[in-house]
Design a protein around this motif. Sequence first.
Motif, PDB file in Angstrom:
ATOM      1  N   GLY A 199      26.402   9.062 105.414  1.00 12.38           N
ATOM      2  CA  GLY A 199      26.596   7.711 104.903  1.00 12.38           C
ATOM      3  C   GLY A 199      27.747   6.957 105.526  1.00 12.38           C
ATOM      4  O   GLY A 199      27.961   5.787 105.203  1.00 12.38           O
ATOM      5  N   THR A 203      23.003   5.320 110.174  1.00 15.38           N
ATOM      6  CA  THR A 203      21.818   4.708 109.585  1.00 15.38           C
ATOM      7  C   THR A 203      21.091   5.734 108.732  1.00 15.38           C
ATOM      8  O   THR A 203      21.422   6.927 108.728  1.00 15.38           O
ATOM      9  CB  THR A 203      20.864   4.212 110.676  1.00 15.38           C
ATOM     10  N   LEU A 204      20.048   5.265 108.040  1.00 14.01           N
ATOM     11  CA  LEU A 204      19.233   6.182 107.249  1.00 14.01           C
ATOM     12  C   LEU A 204      18.678   7.299 108.121  1.00 14.01           C
ATOM     13  O   LEU A 204      18.758   8.487 107.770  1.00 14.01           O
ATOM     14  CB  LEU A 204      18.088   5.413 106.586  1.00 14.01           C
ATOM     15  N   ASP A 205      18.138   6.946 109.284  1.00 15.40           N
ATOM     16  CA  ASP A 205      17.589   7.957 110.186  1.00 15.40           C
ATOM     17  C   ASP A 205      18.671   8.904 110.690  1.00 15.40           C
ATOM     18  O   ASP A 205      18.446  10.122 110.788  1.00 15.40           O
ATOM     19  CB  ASP A 205      16.882   7.300 111.367  1.00 15.40           C
ATOM     20  N   ASN A 207      21.312   9.880 109.160  1.00 17.01           N
ATOM     21  CA  ASN A 207      21.657  10.820 108.090  1.00 17.01           C
ATOM     22  C   ASN A 207      20.684  11.990 108.027  1.00 17.01           C
ATOM     23  O   ASN A 207      21.094  13.153 107.884  1.00 17.01           O
ATOM     24  CB  ASN A 207      21.690  10.090 106.745  1.00 17.01           C
ATOM     25  N   TYR A 208      19.409  11.715 108.147  1.00 14.01           N
ATOM     26  CA  TYR A 208      18.421  12.798 108.044  1.00 14.01           C
ATOM     27  C   TYR A 208      18.351  13.629 109.321  1.00 14.01           C
ATOM     28  O   TYR A 208      18.103  14.845 109.270  1.00 14.01           O
ATOM     29  CB  TYR A 208      17.064  12.235 107.630  1.00 14.01           C
ATOM     30  N   SER A 232      23.129   6.171  99.326  1.00  8.75           N
ATOM     31  CA  SER A 232      22.009   5.299  99.683  1.00  8.75           C
ATOM     32  C   SER A 232      20.988   5.985 100.579  1.00  8.75           C
ATOM     33  O   SER A 232      19.831   5.568 100.625  1.00  8.75           O
ATOM     34  CB  SER A 232      22.525   4.031 100.370  1.00  8.75           C
ATOM     35  N   MET A 233      21.376   7.048 101.291  1.00  8.52           N
ATOM     36  CA  MET A 233      20.395   7.778 102.090  1.00  8.52           C
ATOM     37  C   MET A 233      19.296   8.371 101.199  1.00  8.52           C
ATOM     38  O   MET A 233      18.194   8.658 101.671  1.00  8.52           O
ATOM     39  CB  MET A 233      21.056   8.883 102.914  1.00  8.52           C
ATOM     40  N   LYS A 236      17.797   4.530  98.850  1.00  2.00           N
ATOM     41  CA  LYS A 236      17.113   3.522  99.671  1.00  2.00           C
ATOM     42  C   LYS A 236      15.776   4.060 100.193  1.00  2.00           C
ATOM     43  O   LYS A 236      14.798   3.315 100.268  1.00  2.00           O
ATOM     44  CB  LYS A 236      18.010   3.076 100.816  1.00  2.00           C
ATOM     45  N   LEU A 237      15.756   5.327 100.546  1.00  4.16           N
ATOM     46  CA  LEU A 237      14.508   5.923 101.012  1.00  4.16           C
ATOM     47  C   LEU A 237      13.462   5.962  99.899  1.00  4.16           C
ATOM     48  O   LEU A 237      12.276   5.729 100.139  1.00  4.16           O
ATOM     49  CB  LEU A 237      14.772   7.335 101.539  1.00  4.16           C
TER      50      LEU A 237
END
Length: 285
Positions: A199, A203-205, A207-208, A232-233, A236-237
Amino acid sequence: MAKDTFLNRKITLNIKGELFDLSTPCVMGILNLTPDSFFGESRIGNVDAALKRVEICLLEGARFIDLGAYSSRPGAADVSTDEELKRIIPVIEAIVREFPHARLSIDTFRSKVAAESIHAGAHLINDISGGTLDKEMFSTVAGLGVPYILMHMKGTPQDMQNAPEYAHVGLDVIGYFAQKISELQALGVQDIILDPGFGFAKTLDHNYQLLNYMHNLDIFGLPVLTGISRKSMIYKLLGTQAEEALNGTTVINTIALLKGTSILRVHDVRAAMECIQLVGKMQAS
């Protein structure tokens, strides 16, 4: 996962002369002394409320309490050093009086706050900036002789989410840690805990991708802390909010444990303790 995958990892910390065992993962309960933390239910506004929160965390099984007086959520307002100290020092002193066996982690990137907090009775420093926002932090931690949580971040809390980019987020994080660990060890810092910084400037991607890659942090042989609680990861997903993110937090914490995490930093201590118990049973079977 093979039981001996992480046998070479450092499993003890020297906390003011006491050896703290990390061979079994543990939980760090979050105590936010800020009015603007991203998860509203975690905000603590006074000493009495802080003591109640600490008591609950300890009763539920937390082995560390992480105190923060500067919100590091994306876009958070800056807070002066004096204000940060005003928020955190009275709470440290009160916890030390009421719960003398509690081990306190201080979430700060400022060396002055780190030093005054340790002198007030805290035990380790959790620096989101990895020494980049205060050039005196590494030498201060070395002088204090306390464990140091080294987190990966780029930029500041105010700008870190402005289109962060990586050639390969996992390799970039490993390169960052390699450099920082070398600097710390050259100063004589012995007890380092790695935090991939979910976080933070990701970005979201990212993080994963980092979650999928984080078992590779084992190359350093150091304990790893994972802090993804209600972030938010997750929400938001899933299209929800932080208040609805406990189940997702439990899922990601379970994955993190399977990838070798030693410390789960969380808002919900009981749920994290259950993760540790269930994963531990599986790995011991």
